[in-house]
Scaffold this active site. Structure first.
Site, short mmCIF file in Angstrom:
data_model
loop_
_atom_site.label_atom_id
_atom_site.label_comp_id
_atom_site.label_asym_id
_atom_site.label_seq_id
_atom_site.Cartn_x
_atom_site.Cartn_y
_atom_site.Cartn_z
N LYS A 28 0.85 -1.20 0.00
CA LYS A 28 0.00 0.00 0.00
C LYS A 28 0.88 1.24 0.00
CE LYS A 28 -3.99 1.94 2.52
NZ LYS A 28 -4.88 1.78 3.69
N SER A 103 -9.71 1.47 2.52
CA SER A 103 -8.88 2.30 1.66
C SER A 103 -7.77 1.53 0.94
CB SER A 103 -8.25 3.42 2.48
OG SER A 103 -7.37 2.89 3.46
N SER A 127 -9.90 -0.82 6.68
CA SER A 127 -9.29 -0.67 5.35
C SER A 127 -8.56 -1.89 4.81
CB SER A 127 -8.36 0.54 5.33
OG SER A 127 -9.14 1.70 5.22
N1 GLN Z 1 -13.41 3.80 5.91
C1 GLN Z 1 -12.71 4.14 7.11
C2 GLN Z 1 -12.28 5.58 7.05
O1 GLN Z 1 -12.49 6.18 6.06
C3 GLN Z 1 -11.55 3.24 7.30
C4 GLN Z 1 -10.28 3.73 6.76
C5 GLN Z 1 -9.08 2.91 7.12
O2 GLN Z 1 -9.18 1.85 7.76
N2 GLN Z 1 -7.91 3.46 6.77
O3 GLN Z 1 -11.76 6.13 7.98
#
Ligand code: GLN
Length: 422
Positions: A28, A103, A127
């Site tokens: 990532k 994400s 994410s």
């Molecule tokens: N969808 C969640 C957010 O937008 C999770 C994001 C994540 O785990 N980085 O914060």
């Protein structure tokens, strides 16, 4: 396909032998790679090249892995679809025309498309698990403190962990073996993973396993998702597991608490991107206030701006107790509920996401709908616990994930149970 999966495609060869020799890994793009661009999916860091490796990257290299690219992601990890990336959206290889989740969407898509054997993502509020569920692969969110965050560009430090993706539970567990364990450079790490052998735990043995199903995590979920979830539980039952209902009353406050804490931490973490020490610069014209403002105006996308503004507000004098402190109280309550539920069952099961993957573009205008889609994943981060998402089947041809949650440092138990399904 790979065009939209990777932000930077660069082969980084690891040591000649080791447990991951011959394996390809996608990383990532918020995980620092020495000499290789690391953008966080943001214009702010479009040209940023870290001078060091994250601990997990050094461990990949030592284990003989070949890194094949830096995977696309929602900007700074803020999103559930990978559509907030400055570099464009990523299609879902398992459901073309749909989002890969976020994400860490690029990481999950890389594994689903066969562009990499394994991948690393980060999970602040889901994410890793969300894209695993949406792309039909396996993803693990480790216990807070199991994996070093050194070199992970922070979004919400108190919530996040780096986690592995694989096509099977055993694959993901093998990657966890390499990245888990204490690190002098991250004082929040613990030694529980130092001698663990996660891959060996992937036996698929669920005989006698007691599964708690938190009723609150089924409420409001899509019907087809719930049906697929029960089919997967039936499969576990046929193999000797039992299940019963449990309750997590506090989770109705989890999404609100999570977003207050995550945005507050984000507003403080992202303050370092001022275009002077790091990141995009719009140029200096004699006024520092305007110089910083311009760098951020140009460098950050709308979702990041929204969160920095809301987080700054929640932390400001006069509102701190009303929002931030209250969210911390809710977090403690959520932790307590999980402890109680996990005293009545070995693991807890729910759909990973209450909905199947959205169509590309469908959810862009409705941030609230997206925040609510995190209902089943964010409570786990608030409670610092480990969880795994494993493919449960499909609804209308779209992948559905099953989430298993365990006690702190109970990764082996989760891997054993989830490997009965994939
Ligand atoms: N969808 C969640 C957010 O937008 C999770 C994001 C994540 O785990 N980085 O914060």
């Amino acid at each position: 396909m790979s065009d939209d999966i990777f932000i930077t495609e660069e082969r980084i060869e690891g040591a000649e032998d080791g447990p991951l020799a011959g394996k390809t890994v996608a990383v990532k793009d918020n995980i620092s790679t020495d000499g290789v661009r690391t953008t966080c999916g943001s214009r702010m860091l479009e040209d940023y090249v870290p001078p060091y490796d994250a601990t997990v990257v050094s461990r990949l290299k030592d284990a003989g892995a070949t890194i094949v690219g830096k995977a696309n992601m929602d900007e700074f990890g803020m999103g559930t679809t990978t559509e907030t990336s400055y570099f464009g959206e990523t299609d879902n290889p398992a459901a073309p025309g749909h989002v890969p989740g976020g994400s860490s969407g690029g990481s999950a898509a890389a594994v689903a498309a066969g562009e990499a054997d394994l991948a690393l993502g980060s999970d602040t509020g889901g994410s890793v698990r969300c894209p695993a569920a949406f792309c039909g692969v396996v993803g693990i969110k480790p216990t807070y403190g199991l994996v070093s965050r050194y070199g992970l560009i922070a979004y919400g430090n108190s919530l996040e962990q780096i986690g592995p993706f694989g096509e099977t539970v055993e694959d993901a567990a093998q990657l966890l073996d390499v990245i888990a364990g204490s690190d002098d450079r991250d004082a929040t790490t613990r030694s529980e993973g130092d001698d663990a052998n996660y891959a060996d735990a992937a036996t698929g043995d669920v005989d006698g396993l007691s599964i708690g199903v938190p009723t609150e995590l089924l409420e409001g979920a899509d019907e087809g998702v719930v049906e697929t979830f029960w089919e997967a539980l039936d499969e576990l039952e046929e193999r000797g597991a039992t299940y019963h209902e449990v309750s997590l009353p506090s989770v109705e406050h989890a999404v609100e608490a999570y977003y207050v804490i995550a945005m507050s931490e984000a507003s403080s973490n992202l303050a370092r991107f001022d275009g002077v020490r790091y990141g995009h610069s719009g140029g200096y014209d004699g006024n520092w206030n305007e110089t910083f403002a311009r760098a951020r105006e140009e460098g950050f996308g709308d979702e990041v701006k929204r969160r920095v503004l809301l987080g700054t507000y929640a932390l400001s004098a006069g509102y701190h107790d009303k929002y931030y402190k209250k969210a911390q109280d809710a977090r403690a309550w959520v932790k307590q509920d999980f402890d109680e539920a996990l005293s009545e069952a070995d693991v807890l099961a729910s759909p990973t996401m209450p909905v199947p993957p959205f169509e590309l573009g469908e959810s862009l205008d409705d941030p609230l709908q997206l925040y609510l889609a995190d209902a089943n994943t964010v409570p786990v981060n608030l409670a610092d616990l480990p969880a795994i998402s494993v493919p449960a089947g499909e609804t209308d041809g779209l992948p559905v994930g099953l989430q298993l949650v365990g006690p702190a440092f109970g990764e082996e138990r989760l891997i054993r149970a989830a490997s009965a399904l994939a």
